[in-house]
Write an enzyme that holds these catalytic residues in place. Structure first.
Site, PDB file in Angstrom:
ATOM      1  N   PHE A   1      -0.899  13.009   8.717  1.00  0.00           N
ATOM      2  CA  PHE A   1      -0.260  13.814   9.749  1.00  0.00           C
ATOM      3  C   PHE A   1       1.272  13.846   9.564  1.00  0.00           C
ATOM      4  CE2 PHE A   1       1.527  12.920  14.138  1.00  0.00           C
ATOM      5  CZ  PHE A   1       1.814  14.252  14.413  1.00  0.00           C
TER       6      PHE A   1
ATOM      7  N   ASP B   1      -2.706   9.583  -1.890  1.00  0.00           N
ATOM      8  CA  ASP B   1      -3.410   9.454  -0.607  1.00  0.00           C
ATOM      9  C   ASP B   1      -4.876   9.229  -0.914  1.00  0.00           C
ATOM     10  OD1 ASP B   1      -4.633  10.100   1.997  1.00  0.00           O
ATOM     11  OD2 ASP B   1      -2.636  10.838   2.514  1.00  0.00           O
TER      12      ASP B   1
ATOM     13  N   GLY C   1      -6.194  10.947   5.973  1.00  0.00           N
ATOM     14  CA  GLY C   1      -5.478  12.187   5.653  1.00  0.00           C
ATOM     15  C   GLY C   1      -6.449  13.279   5.237  1.00  0.00           C
TER      16      GLY C   1
ATOM     17  N   THR D   1      -5.027  -3.349   4.072  1.00  0.00           N
ATOM     18  CA  THR D   1      -4.392  -2.102   3.632  1.00  0.00           C
ATOM     19  C   THR D   1      -2.909  -2.137   3.946  1.00  0.00           C
ATOM     20  OG1 THR D   1      -6.405  -0.882   4.091  1.00  0.00           O
ATOM     21  CG2 THR D   1      -4.407   0.409   3.915  1.00  0.00           C
TER      22      THR D   1
ATOM     23  N   TYR E   1      -2.392  -5.446  13.994  1.00  0.00           N
ATOM     24  CA  TYR E   1      -1.644  -4.297  13.468  1.00  0.00           C
ATOM     25  C   TYR E   1      -0.136  -4.549  13.579  1.00  0.00           C
ATOM     26  CZ  TYR E   1      -0.139   0.554  12.861  1.00  0.00           C
ATOM     27  OH  TYR E   1       0.475   1.691  12.409  1.00  0.00           O
TER      28      TYR E   1
END
Ligand code: UDP
Length: 341
Positions: free
Chosen positions: A21, A41, A46, A103, A162
């Protein structure tokens, strides 16, 4: 008369997460200023369709970032690096915390190491690391200032993983700046919204807009008194190259967002009014939405003094405009008024 083609610059930029985004809006700006752009990506969140289908200065690599960096030829050097690849969205982080933690930390670590290993003739490439307002945790001071202390909940509440992962990314970027003179910039994005944003990973505005378009109930979690400040991606994206291009910003952390808070209940009403929808508003318990033990933040607002002083950042797009454009990007055909419940 057709617009004159943009003259090509000699810059070659790497944008990780460039099909996402925020990333895709940034790629559009870099192409428009004449740069060559390589996007890496893995299309986990995405979409290839967020980028031009073909463009002579755009190269798209669909791969895990760590593998792609490893595979890039030794002679491959970038002039600017933008790291936007991340596992984002509260729902995604809660559904698969291991993947989100790994990640977010491993990709940033690999990217920063790559930036040092592949210097340009002038030294390591300016590298921008996108972080998140989540890094403030549940800090009690409002608005949040970049140097504020942060407060996290216990490790038994997975939401905070997070924030911790993003905080580690920030520590790493700043450590590379001080130990290797990497011209690194950290930006903390606050509730960025706008066209191309998808709702399936939890973000509130695309969820509300999609429900309003379809006449489905708009689900407000909790009593809706919690507040956020929403900033359009078309205000956010241009700030990124400006910060990275200014040596005075290197080695620093910047909030980027808007300063006007709105409660989530009022947000739901604004979506309905702006789109002329007949969707009802329903309230859903946090436990039902996110599982038990979830902690939401009552308020989150950025202090923008630093980014305003650095680059004169002032968001200009209204929430109503964002809602209309997001609705168009989700495929709404106006007018909605009169659509069935
Ligand atoms: N929220 C909501 N309905 C939804 C999705 C989110 O009421 O369908 C609420 C959520 O609980 C939070 C706010 O909207 O209070 C913003 O959520 P989002 O995940 O977009 O951003 P963040 O919580 O990271 O600020």
């Amino acid at each position: 008369m057709a617009p004159a083609p943009t003259p090509a610059s000699s810059r070659h930029c790497l944008v990780t997460g460039g099909a996402g985004f925020v990333g895709s809006h940034l790629v559009g700006l870099l192409l428009a200023r004449g740069d060559r752009v390589t996007v890496v990506d893995d299309l986990s969140t995405g979409r290839r369709a967020n980028l031009p289908a073909s463009h002579e200065r755009l190269r798209f690599i669909e791969a895990d970032l760590r593998e792609a960096l490893h595979a890039l030829g030794k002679g491959e050097v970038f002039d600017e690096i933008y790291h936007l690849a991340a596992a984002v969205g509260v729902k995604l982080v809660i559904a698969d915390p291991i993947r989100a933690i790994e990640t977010n930390i491993e990709q940033a670590a690999a990217l920063l190491r790559f930036a040092i290993d592949r210097p340009t003739a002038r030294g390591p490439a300016p590298t921008l690391i996108t972080s998140s307002s989540e890094v403030y945790g549940k800090g009690l001071r409002s608005p949040f200032r970049e140097d504020d202390d942060v407060v996290y909940g216990p490790t038994t509440v997975s939401r905070w993983s997070y924030a911790c992962a993003k905080a580690i990314d920030e520590h790493l970027a700043l450590a590379y700046h001080s130990q290797y003179s990497l011209p690194a910039v950290v930006v903390r994005l606050f509730n960025t919204v706008g066209p191309r944003q998808a709702g399936e990973y939890g973000m509130v505005l695309p969820r509300f807009v999609a429900a309003a378009i379809e006449g489905r109930p708009i689900e407000v979690y909790g009593d809706g008194s919690q507040s956020r400040c929403f900033c359009d991606v078309r205000d956010v994206a241009p700030a990124l190259p400006r910060l990275l291009g200014d040596a005075a910003c290197h080695g620093r952390v910047f909030n980027i967002g808007a300063e006007t808070p709105i409660t989530i209940r009022r947000l739901a009403e604004t979506v309905i009014e702006t789109l002329g929808s007949r969707s009802p508003i329903v309230h859903v318990d946090y436990a039902q939405a996110y599982g038990s033990g979830f902690e939401d933040l009552a308020a989150r607002r950025p202090d923008l003094t630093r980014v305003r002083e650095a680059i004169g950042f002032t968001p200009a797009i209204t929430l109503e405009q964002t809602i209309r454009d997001l609705a168009s990007s989700l495929g709404a055909t106006a007018p909605l008024a009169g659509s069935p419940r």
